[in-house]
Design an enzyme around this catalytic site. Structure first.
Site, mmCIF file in Angstrom:
data_model
loop_
_atom_site.group_PDB
_atom_site.id
_atom_site.type_symbol
_atom_site.label_atom_id
_atom_site.label_comp_id
_atom_site.label_asym_id
_atom_site.label_seq_id
_atom_site.Cartn_x
_atom_site.Cartn_y
_atom_site.Cartn_z
ATOM 1 N N GLN A 84 9.974 -6.290 -6.470
ATOM 2 C CA GLN A 84 9.494 -5.039 -5.864
ATOM 3 C C GLN A 84 9.444 -4.019 -6.991
ATOM 4 O O GLN A 84 10.455 -3.778 -7.663
ATOM 5 C CB GLN A 84 10.421 -4.544 -4.738
ATOM 6 N N HIS A 130 6.249 -1.329 1.474
ATOM 7 C CA HIS A 130 4.812 -1.598 1.602
ATOM 8 C C HIS A 130 4.574 -3.055 1.948
ATOM 9 O O HIS A 130 5.262 -3.941 1.470
ATOM 10 C CB HIS A 130 4.048 -1.211 0.325
HETATM 11 P P1 5GP Z 1 5.377 -4.567 -5.392
HETATM 12 O O1 5GP Z 1 5.614 -5.535 -6.515
HETATM 13 O O2 5GP Z 1 6.301 -3.374 -5.450
HETATM 14 O O3 5GP Z 1 5.380 -5.254 -4.055
HETATM 15 O O4 5GP Z 1 3.897 -4.075 -5.569
HETATM 16 C C1 5GP Z 1 3.533 -2.765 -5.871
HETATM 17 C C2 5GP Z 1 2.019 -2.726 -5.852
HETATM 18 O O5 5GP Z 1 1.603 -1.387 -5.964
HETATM 19 C C3 5GP Z 1 1.365 -3.519 -6.989
HETATM 20 O O6 5GP Z 1 0.511 -4.509 -6.453
HETATM 21 C C4 5GP Z 1 0.600 -2.447 -7.765
HETATM 22 O O7 5GP Z 1 -0.641 -2.899 -8.228
HETATM 23 C C5 5GP Z 1 0.436 -1.338 -6.740
HETATM 24 N N1 5GP Z 1 0.382 -0.009 -7.333
HETATM 25 C C6 5GP Z 1 1.253 0.522 -8.219
HETATM 26 N N2 5GP Z 1 0.905 1.779 -8.540
HETATM 27 C C7 5GP Z 1 -0.213 2.059 -7.810
HETATM 28 C C8 5GP Z 1 -1.061 3.214 -7.711
HETATM 29 O O8 5GP Z 1 -0.853 4.250 -8.345
HETATM 30 N N3 5GP Z 1 -2.114 3.114 -6.866
HETATM 31 C C9 5GP Z 1 -2.383 1.985 -6.143
HETATM 32 N N4 5GP Z 1 -3.443 1.998 -5.330
HETATM 33 N N5 5GP Z 1 -1.615 0.886 -6.210
HETATM 34 C C10 5GP Z 1 -0.551 0.912 -7.046
#
Ligand code: 5GP
Ligand code: ZN
Length: 139
Positions: free
Chosen positions: A93, A99
């Site tokens: 994460q 999310h």
């Molecule tokens: P996690 O690994 O926390 O589940 O995924 C976080 C997700 O957020 C990643 O897929 C990354 O690409 C997305 N993400 C991170 N920063 C931003 C941002 O500023 N805008 C958008 N639209 N997505 C983001």
């Protein structure tokens, strides 16, 4: 404390490609998409993860995700959609605001890495013991 990036997206302080919004949930396209239509669905109220998110926000995110997955089916005609949600830095994460990822697989595209892993038969006794341990801890 520096405010979280998804809270800034909800407020419009950071731009995003929004696909859905209601009073409790917000959804927008991931900027590093695993596939076309990779969408993130989040609660408007900040909560870090599945341990922390209040039940009403959790329900709102998941109701919204069904609406969005229907739109993804109509708009993109995927062969399937993987739903992925990570809790904790140890499982990668990165953004610490709850999310749900909606990740479509397009026709003719290879299997999604997040939906394919090797199946290995487990130790039935160990699985049973673990199930009992978790069941006993349910509150
Ligand atoms: P996690 O690994 O926390 O589940 O995924 C976080 C997700 O957020 C990643 O897929 C990354 O690409 C997305 N993400 C991170 N920063 C931003 C941002 O500023 N805008 C958008 N639209 N997505 C983001
Ligand atoms: Zn946040």
């Amino acid at each position: 404390m520096e405010e979280c990036i998804f809270c800034k997206i909800i407020k419009g302080e950071i731009p995003s490609f929004k696909v859905y919004e209601d009073d409790k949930a917000f959804a927008f396209e991931d900027i590093n998409p695993i596939s076309q239509g990779h969408t993130l669905v989040i609660p408007k109220r900040h909560a870090q993860d599945l341990w922390e998110i209040p039940e009403d926000d959790l329900a709102a995110v998941h109701h919204a995700s069904r609406k969005i997955i229907q739109a993804i089916r109509d708009a993109l005609n995927p062969t399937g959609v993987a739903c992925l949600q990570l809790n904790g830095r140890a499982v990668n994460q990165v953004v610490m605001h709850y999310h749900l990822h909606l990740i479509p697989r397009a026709s003719g595209e290879p299997e999604l890495p997040v939906s394919s892993w090797e199946l290995k038969q487990g130790d039935m006794e160990a699985i049973k013991e673990t199930a009992e341990k978790i069941a006993a801890a349910i509150r």
